[in-house]
Design a protein around this motif. Structure first.
Motif, mmCIF file in Angstrom:
data_model
loop_
_atom_site.group_PDB
_atom_site.id
_atom_site.type_symbol
_atom_site.label_atom_id
_atom_site.label_comp_id
_atom_site.label_asym_id
_atom_site.label_seq_id
_atom_site.Cartn_x
_atom_site.Cartn_y
_atom_site.Cartn_z
ATOM 1 N N ARG A 109 0.934 -1.276 -0.111
ATOM 2 C CA ARG A 109 -0.112 -0.026 0.053
ATOM 3 C C ARG A 109 0.978 1.148 0.002
ATOM 4 O O ARG A 109 1.887 1.058 0.483
ATOM 5 N N ARG A 110 0.610 2.048 -0.646
ATOM 6 C CA ARG A 110 1.144 3.482 -0.857
ATOM 7 C C ARG A 110 2.541 3.326 -1.758
ATOM 8 O O ARG A 110 3.496 4.402 -1.720
ATOM 9 N N ILE A 122 -11.539 1.035 4.643
ATOM 10 C CA ILE A 122 -9.664 1.402 4.491
ATOM 11 C C ILE A 122 -9.374 1.561 5.803
ATOM 12 O O ILE A 122 -9.556 2.467 6.346
ATOM 13 N N ASP A 180 -5.761 1.891 7.722
ATOM 14 C CA ASP A 180 -4.200 2.230 7.341
ATOM 15 C C ASP A 180 -3.470 1.446 8.609
ATOM 16 O O ASP A 180 -4.049 1.076 9.492
ATOM 17 N N PRO A 222 -6.056 8.074 5.816
ATOM 18 C CA PRO A 222 -6.424 7.021 4.973
ATOM 19 C C PRO A 222 -6.641 7.516 3.393
ATOM 20 O O PRO A 222 -6.713 8.568 3.062
ATOM 21 N N ASP A 223 -6.324 6.599 2.502
ATOM 22 C CA ASP A 223 -6.191 6.713 1.164
ATOM 23 C C ASP A 223 -7.012 5.844 0.479
ATOM 24 O O ASP A 223 -6.633 4.513 0.101
ATOM 25 N N SER A 234 -3.118 2.856 -3.329
ATOM 26 C CA SER A 234 -3.745 3.630 -2.474
ATOM 27 C C SER A 234 -3.711 2.436 -1.092
ATOM 28 O O SER A 234 -2.907 1.628 -1.111
ATOM 29 N N ASP A 235 -4.596 2.727 -0.169
ATOM 30 C CA ASP A 235 -4.654 1.752 0.971
ATOM 31 C C ASP A 235 -5.781 0.532 0.587
ATOM 32 O O ASP A 235 -5.978 -0.280 1.558
ATOM 33 N N ASN A 251 -6.193 -2.828 -0.554
ATOM 34 C CA ASN A 251 -5.489 -4.003 -0.593
ATOM 35 C C ASN A 251 -6.412 -5.033 -1.378
ATOM 36 O O ASN A 251 -7.201 -5.550 -0.791
ATOM 37 N N ARG A 291 -1.582 -5.783 2.004
ATOM 38 C CA ARG A 291 -1.103 -4.880 3.288
ATOM 39 C C ARG A 291 0.391 -4.986 3.547
ATOM 40 O O ARG A 291 1.146 -5.910 3.254
#
Length: 737
Positions: free
Chosen positions: A340-341, A535, A537, A678-679, A705-706, A708, A735
């Protein structure tokens, strides 16, 4: 005796003898399922309907979205430049959940010719994508019920169009239920009650069988469930055709007649209204005709028509040619899994049919795979080469262009035999529809005269437009591009008072689209189990669901132009506000009445509607002036209310809508992604115009993004000269460890 001949009388590589001159409009949405409150990004291509080369015959796209009930929920204009355009549609919070149709119109693609059907793109709108689980589950149940309760159809299609006594024939069949959903069937062909052939559907309820029919015998198809269907009537004489071979070298056609009488014939082949080749000869019994494939430089449907010596069509067949005459798209990511990210990169390679690298333009979207919607799934190949070319709803049209399907060409030939053509009139040229849309905004003064008009936006963009002697004028697209959104048109002449009238192109679209057939792709909605997609994080932050924010009711929004016109009305009422905050000359209140012995020399401010001001009513009592209402509180200034329409009429103005304002697709900056925030982005990338270099290559970065889950990338490409292609790729966001 079978003789083989080759007759090629003429070949038109250009548009000589063209039957159609309109354009084709294709819309590519960024995904297929949208949540309320999201933007739908799209790319539009305007192509010549025959060559598929990009067309510059129109400069304005009229885009509408219709609900399942047919209600128009969105109507806006967008700029087309050299056959390309892009923009966005805001899916409002109050949109009803359900299916919506995306329909695009342009001056050169939409005419009064009502025989041209409409081919919308279909999307789905939900409040949350997790609702697709229950929607798909219900769809599966409904489909199971329809298989039992809905009407079942079994249609038979003799190759060439008819059965002739004593001529060996191929008969195609198609089994469907409900609204055209395919049904797999088995059964047998009976001749006078005796089985002569077994039948099995090969692809999506379609298949073929062969027989030699005789007029003195009775034929029927008996399916395994007991249903029976008679074969079409058998003709005693005539000519028919069969395609016995279709490969890279030629289309080989077998012509047959039941007797030894010599017959003159003409075999003509057209593609999208353009005559490709024609063969003439005489037929006695059986004869083969080879149509060299080098005469077919385009990919698509070839319409083969057999006519007799008097020019009457007696048999016809659709054949799909050059399925590899397209751009090859190679698309992949550096990794198959991303944290993520994490930053990623997608790479693309475009080659032409000969394998040479090609400069081309790509439209790329990367989004959560949960936002695919199979019932509305199409791509640029299936839409242009199939949906726009033949009549009817096509089940799973993208199947025929997926090279992973080894039987796709066999299945495509079955579709050609059973679907029928999109539009074909042999003995006359198709009707040329009258153009009804313009690229600019047209209007007129009902008082005919030559005059100037001022067009301007609330942002102060302005231009002058001159009318003709009848008072007609048009705001050109180049000007509309500088005045996006609402803008105003003002007649500069005052006497006699102008009476301005603007044409609304969407009224014309609404009128001329009535009664037209709409053909849509069909597919089953497969049951999903995506579940809730909260979502979370690494810090445990959760995106809240079902939060409703309300605010006080406010007055309708008025832009700067209307506010200035309204202010002029307010000033004419005589009310004003002194520097001490008191309202004057309003409802009898005044802090500085004309009889007051001490004149006011300060600023006189205009009051604002909806604001509270001090009120004062001075009276002389005894030896001084008294404010007799000072303890009664403030007064709300409402002023005279004049509607926007009346304000515009008073000032010789009309309001118009230009091109919908531009917006940039959001791509997060590292500084935007705070660790505690969060994204939840479900669309990681949208690039409507990515260009490859001289080696046919292009790269583009993206940030995960977040969410998954598995993401899919959809790539569509066009070279502008008639070649196109598409591809998909996938990767997974996981994740962080």
């Amino acid at each position: 005796m079978i003789r083989t001949i080759v007759f090629i009388i003429f070949w038109f590589a250009s548009l000589v003898g063209c039957a159609q001159t309109t354009d084709l409009l294709y819309i590519f949405p960024s995904k297929e399922v949208y949540e309320t409150g999201e933007d739908m990004w799209f790319k539009a291509y305007l192509m010549d309907r025959q060559t598929f080369a990009l067309s510059d015959r129109s400069q304005t796209l009229y885009l509408q979205l219709r609900s399942e009930k047919g209600d128009v929920v969105w109507s806006e204009k967008y700029l087309l430049t050299a056959g390309r355009g892009d923009g966005h549609v805001y899916i409002g919070d109050k949109w009803q959940q359900g299916e919506y149709l995306i329909e695009g119109y342009a001056r050169s693609s939409f005419t009064t010719d009502s025989t041209l059907a409409i081919h919308p793109r279909r999307i789905r709108v939900v409040d949350r994508v997790s609702q697709m689980d229950s929607i798909s589950s219900e769809a599966v149940k409904q489909d199971s019920i329809e298989k039992i309760t809905a009407k079942h159809r079994f249609d038979l299609f003799p190759e060439g169009g008819q059965l002739i006594d004593g001529i060996p024939s191929v008969v195609a069949f198609k089994a469907t239920y409900g609204n055209g959903m395919p049904e797999d069937v088995t059964g047998k062909v009976l001749e006078n009650g005796q089985e002569i052939a077994a039948i099995n559907s090969i692809h999506d309820g379609m298949g073929t069988f062969t027989l030699t029919p005789h007029r003195d015998k009775e034929y029927q198809v008996q399916l395994s469930d007991g249903r029976t269907y008679p074969l079409p009537d058998i003709q005693s004489t005539g000519m028919t055709l069969r395609v016995i071979r279709n490969n890279k070298l030629a289309i080989t056609v077998l012509l047959s007649a039941p007797d030894t009488v010599t017959r003159s014939f003409t075999l003509t082949v057209k593609m999208r209204g353009m005559t490709c080749s024609s063969a003439k000869g005489t037929l006695r019994g059986h004869q083969t005709v080879k149509l060299p494939m080098d005469k077919f430089t385009l990919q698509g449907i070839a319409e083969i028509t057999l006519t007799d010596g008097e020019g009457r069509p007696v048999a016809e067949r659709l054949v799909y040619v050059n399925p590899t005459q397209q751009l090859t798209v190679t698309a992949n990511t550096v990794q198959q899994r991303y944290d993520r990210r994490e930053k990623g990169k997608a790479s693309f390679q475009i080659t032409d049919p000969s394998g040479k690298p090609l400069k081309a333009e790509l439209a790329v979207s990367i989004f959560d795979k949960a936002y695919l919607y199979q019932p509305g799934h199409e791509n640029i190949l299936s839409h242009c080469f199939l949906s726009e070319q033949i009549r009817g709803n096509i089940f799973n049209p993208t199947y025929y262009f997926d090279e992973r399907n080894e039987d796709r060409l066999q299945a495509l030939d079955l579709l050609m035999m059973t679907q029928g053509w999109r539009r074909y009139v042999w003995d006359q040229q198709p009707v040329q529809g009258r153009t009804i849309l313009s690229d600019g905004i047209a209007g007129r003064d009902r008082v005919p005269r030559l005059q100037f008009f001022q067009a301007f936006s609330p942002q102060s963009d302005t231009c002058l437009v001159v009318s003709d002697s009848l008072g007609r004028f048009e705001i050109e697209p180049i000007l509309l591009d500088h005045m996006r959104g609402d803008f105003y048109i003002k007649a500069l002449i005052k006497k006699p008072k102008p009476k301005l009238l603007l044409e609304n192109p969407f009224d014309s679209i609404d009128f001329y689209q009535r009664g037209r057939q709409r053909f849509l792709p069909l597919n089953h909605l497969v049951e999903t189990e995506y579940g809730e997609r909260d979502i979370i994080d690494g810090f445990g932050t959760v995106v809240l669901d079902n939060v409703l924010v309300t605010a006080k009711k406010q007055s309708p929004y008025r832009d700067k132009v209307i506010e200035d016109l309204d202010s002029a009305i307010l000033m004419n009422t005589g009310a004003w506000v002194c520097e001490h905050g008191f309202i004057n000359d309003y409802l009898g209140y005044s802090h500085h009445p004309p009889y007051y012995p001490y004149p006011y020399f300060g600023k006189r401010l205009k009051p604002k509607r909806g604001e509270y001001y001090f009120r004062c009513l001075l009276e002389w009592h005894g030896d001084r002036w008294w404010n007799v209402v000072c303890k009664m509180g403030d007064v709300l200034y409402e002023g005279p209310y004049v509607t926007d329409k009346v304000l515009l009429e008073m000032n010789n103005m009309v309001l118009s809508k230009g091109y919908y304002p531009k917006r940039e697709f959001y791509e997060p900056d590292p500084t935007d992604l705070a660790p505690t925030m969060p994204d939840p982005r479900n669309t990681l990338l949208w690039k409507p115009a990515l260009l490859t270099d001289e080696n046919g290559k292009a790269e583009i970065p993206f940030t995960a993004s977040d969410v998954n889950t598995e993401f899919i990338g959809v790539v569509e490409v066009i070279d502008g000269e008639g070649l196109m292609g598409c591809q998909t790729f996938t990767f997974r966001v996981i994740r962080n460890k």
